[in-house]
Design an enzyme around this catalytic site. Sequence first.
Site, short mmCIF file in Angstrom:
data_model
loop_
_atom_site.label_atom_id
_atom_site.label_comp_id
_atom_site.label_asym_id
_atom_site.label_seq_id
_atom_site.Cartn_x
_atom_site.Cartn_y
_atom_site.Cartn_z
N GLU A 1 0.87 -1.17 0.00
CA GLU A 1 0.00 0.00 0.00
C GLU A 1 0.91 1.22 0.00
O GLU A 1 1.75 1.37 0.89
CB GLU A 1 -0.90 0.03 1.23
CG GLU A 1 -1.94 -1.06 1.26
CD GLU A 1 -2.79 -1.03 2.53
OE1 GLU A 1 -2.59 -0.10 3.35
OE2 GLU A 1 -3.62 -1.93 2.71
N ASP B 1 -5.86 9.12 9.94
CA ASP B 1 -4.51 8.65 10.26
C ASP B 1 -4.04 9.13 11.62
O ASP B 1 -4.37 10.24 12.05
CB ASP B 1 -3.52 9.12 9.18
CG ASP B 1 -3.82 8.49 7.83
OD1 ASP B 1 -4.12 7.29 7.82
OD2 ASP B 1 -3.75 9.19 6.82
#
Length: 277
Positions: free
Chosen positions: A50, A61
């Site tokens: 990824e 995040d």
Amino acid sequence: MTARIEARFAKLKAEKRPALVTFVMAGDPDPETAFAVLAGLPKAGADVIELGMPFSDPMADGPAIQKAGLRALKGGETLAKTLGTVRRFREIDTETPVILMGYFNPIYVYGVERFVAEAKASGVDGLIVVDLPPEMDDELCLPAMNEGLAFVRLATPTTDERRLPAVLKNSSGFVYYVSITGITGSAAPDAGKVGTAVARIKGHTDLPVCVGFGVRTPEQALAIGSAADGVVVGSALVGALEASLEEGRATEQSPEAVLSLVRELSMGLGGGHLAEA
């Protein structure tokens, strides 16, 4: 495209081991260091990569990945450069699946049609766009799938039986199960609960299920991997890179700081032979 992902998971199934899915941020902390990490991941044992697309407002995040994205942006990383990085990677590796992960805003600004076409041409296999729910499939999911790009959807502990079919409807490649509620890297997942959740998802789809958020050690990876088709590790790798920096700049040890951890995780999942290949 999706064929590369399917081939990789079929190979792993035959080898009876889960995938090690590694997340790294494009351009962090500079393009050459980031590419050195990316280029070394497959030999270190990464089965699927990824690649983060830096964004200035990464709401899902945790601190480690937020800082990685900001370092990359400060270093001049752009979406066009990220696509160029995948193109460069494909010159040395034509088998490892690469999934671009990030947020819709940079793609929207770039132009969806342009982005999808260039992603396909660059050798991208799929997308994870965390802020596009199924109700917005017309925006990117369907155009991407029409061009052969997988659209990997996220399921969470709060995705109930009513919601799950909608989440899975246009999913392809694999399903990314977010094992905890909250931001990336914030807690360790419970292997028992993960096993129950993976079984529930598999009751609705034939796609592989990979589990991420909070996996940091080979022991955790093995526990999660025993119940899933793959284990996603991101914050730990990004954190290892950050720890190697001096005043925000890469050192000679920076790529190895990441790759050595990938080797440990791969060994823990039974893929150590890859690191020695």
